[in-house]
Design a protein around this motif. Sequence first.
Motif, PDB file in Angstrom:
ATOM      1  N   ARG A  80      46.663  23.297  -5.143  1.00 55.64           N
ATOM      2  CA  ARG A  80      46.595  22.110  -4.081  1.00 55.64           C
ATOM      3  C   ARG A  80      47.488  20.827  -4.911  1.00 55.64           C
ATOM      4  NH1 ARG A  80      41.841  22.172   0.150  1.00 55.64           N
ATOM      5  NH2 ARG A  80      41.611  24.384   0.630  1.00 55.64           N
ATOM      6  N   THR A  81      47.023  20.813  -5.897  1.00 49.56           N
ATOM      7  CA  THR A  81      47.934  19.647  -6.759  1.00 49.56           C
ATOM      8  C   THR A  81      49.391  19.803  -6.854  1.00 49.56           C
ATOM      9  OG1 THR A  81      45.781  19.107  -8.028  1.00 49.56           O
ATOM     10  CG2 THR A  81      48.060  18.259  -8.875  1.00 49.56           C
ATOM     11  N   VAL A  82      49.742  21.140  -7.005  1.00 46.59           N
ATOM     12  CA  VAL A  82      50.970  21.401  -7.128  1.00 46.59           C
ATOM     13  C   VAL A  82      51.974  21.221  -5.746  1.00 46.59           C
ATOM     14  CG1 VAL A  82      52.938  23.382  -7.334  1.00 46.59           C
ATOM     15  CG2 VAL A  82      50.865  23.132  -9.055  1.00 46.59           C
ATOM     16  N   PHE A  83      51.013  21.769  -4.657  1.00 48.89           N
ATOM     17  CA  PHE A  83      51.479  21.494  -3.396  1.00 48.89           C
ATOM     18  C   PHE A  83      51.724  20.270  -2.822  1.00 48.89           C
ATOM     19  CE2 PHE A  83      50.647  21.115   1.128  1.00 48.89           C
ATOM     20  CZ  PHE A  83      51.770  21.646   1.707  1.00 48.89           C
ATOM     21  N   ALA A  84      50.654  19.415  -3.219  1.00 47.46           N
ATOM     22  CA  ALA A  84      50.795  17.806  -2.913  1.00 47.46           C
ATOM     23  C   ALA A  84      51.793  17.236  -3.623  1.00 47.46           C
ATOM     24  CB  ALA A  84      49.414  17.306  -3.143  1.00 47.46           C
ATOM     25  N   THR A  85      51.840  17.434  -4.822  1.00 46.03           N
ATOM     26  CA  THR A  85      53.057  16.729  -5.822  1.00 46.03           C
ATOM     27  C   THR A  85      54.431  17.024  -5.139  1.00 46.03           C
ATOM     28  OG1 THR A  85      51.498  16.961  -7.447  1.00 46.03           O
ATOM     29  CG2 THR A  85      53.591  16.168  -8.040  1.00 46.03           C
ATOM     30  N   ARG A  86      54.695  18.382  -4.935  1.00 46.94           N
ATOM     31  CA  ARG A  86      55.950  18.662  -4.289  1.00 46.94           C
ATOM     32  C   ARG A  86      56.112  18.059  -3.021  1.00 46.94           C
ATOM     33  NH1 ARG A  86      55.685  25.061  -5.498  1.00 46.94           N
ATOM     34  NH2 ARG A  86      56.547  25.074  -7.778  1.00 46.94           N
ATOM     35  N   ARG A  87      55.192  18.062  -2.252  1.00 44.18           N
ATOM     36  CA  ARG A  87      55.589  17.229  -1.017  1.00 44.18           C
ATOM     37  C   ARG A  87      55.552  15.702  -1.047  1.00 44.18           C
ATOM     38  NH1 ARG A  87      50.869  17.367   3.906  1.00 44.18           N
ATOM     39  NH2 ARG A  87      49.565  16.606   1.845  1.00 44.18           N
ATOM     40  N   PHE A  88      54.958  15.218  -2.108  1.00 44.37           N
ATOM     41  CA  PHE A  88      55.127  13.756  -2.419  1.00 44.37           C
ATOM     42  C   PHE A  88      56.377  13.584  -2.847  1.00 44.37           C
ATOM     43  CE2 PHE A  88      54.520  10.364  -5.515  1.00 44.37           C
ATOM     44  CZ  PHE A  88      54.519   9.312  -4.763  1.00 44.37           C
ATOM     45  N   ALA A  89      57.115  14.397  -3.799  1.00 48.91           N
ATOM     46  CA  ALA A  89      58.219  14.344  -4.432  1.00 48.91           C
ATOM     47  C   ALA A  89      59.429  14.348  -3.325  1.00 48.91           C
ATOM     48  CB  ALA A  89      58.398  15.347  -5.392  1.00 48.91           C
ATOM     49  N   ARG A  90      59.236  15.054  -2.153  1.00 47.42           N
ATOM     50  CA  ARG A  90      60.114  15.158  -1.241  1.00 47.42           C
ATOM     51  C   ARG A  90      60.206  13.969  -0.443  1.00 47.42           C
ATOM     52  NH1 ARG A  90      59.232  20.072  -2.867  1.00 47.42           N
ATOM     53  NH2 ARG A  90      60.181  22.051  -1.699  1.00 47.42           N
ATOM     54  N   ARG A  91      58.929  13.275  -0.131  1.00 46.15           N
ATOM     55  CA  ARG A  91      58.908  12.303   0.534  1.00 46.15           C
ATOM     56  C   ARG A  91      59.667  10.965  -0.416  1.00 46.15           C
ATOM     57  NH1 ARG A  91      55.364  11.224   4.759  1.00 46.15           N
ATOM     58  NH2 ARG A  91      54.238  12.945   5.486  1.00 46.15           N
TER      59      ARG A  91
END
Length: 313
Positions: free
Chosen positions: A263-274
């Motif tokens: 979930r940390t990987v997923f959340a970080t990737r989503r944050f990076a896109r934003r």
Amino acid sequence: MPTTSTPPIVAVVGATASGKTGLSLDLAERLDGEVVNTDAMQVYRGMDIGTAKLPVAERRGIPHHLLDTLGVRDPATVAEFQGWARAEIGTIRGAGRTPVLVGGSALYTRAIVDRFEFPGTDEAVRARLEAELDEVGSAVLHERLRQVDPEAADRILVENGRRIVRALEVVEITGRPFTASLPTLDYADPRTIQLGVDIDRPTLDVRIEERVDAMFGAGFVDEVERLLDEGLAEGRTAPTAIGYREVIAHLRGELTYVEARDRTVFATRRFARRQDSWFRKDPRVVWLRYDDPDLADRAVAEVSKIGQAATGP
């Protein structure tokens, strides 16, 4: 008031794990500069592994500002950060050195470099919204925000309850969308440049996964456990950080170790896109490829272009 000899303000921007830290160090070395942190979470003492805070030994002897200034129980607002950062920038430039801003918090960077006056606050409205947040959760308030200010809802993560509350508060007390109070594309000092680290998404995704694996391997869970003993869960800002909230859930038995990591990987990737989306919308950002062998030289050359620019008030 700046003079023609006043150093410029340099901001290194881009997605997390793109290579901003290395470029900021190279620029500080070549421009006789000092680094100013613009990451909202690196101001917290002890939040080291999960925020990828650069260890002192790796800072090349370059002074760094706005790191480790708060305890994990302390709240921090964009308005406060703006004041702290501008004060540091003024001191650095007053000494004839170049401030190099770096960090992943896009709104914080914009609040520092752009003309941005914060709307007021209403303690009663804020308290009511915070009580609702505790009662119904951030997802419900995020949906309410989407009804009154869709653009703000698109910009704010569903998990970021504090920013959702702030956005709803501004809408209620001003009668205008929260986005109307966000910074305009107008530098507070025209001798400012933003350098964006341009990286392709597949490469970035791999880097993020590698970074998260390294964090967990370096004792991230132990770090969070120690910070919980120091009051992390009671804080308003610090426990919302990506990774920390997932590990807190793991330590509470709500997630397995693997689930917290994933979930940390997923959340970080989503944050990076934003992050990338936010900065791409700013036409002033000068983009430089992360893998350019002459990256530092090109960055210095871009900064030199504003060296003789006309100064403003």
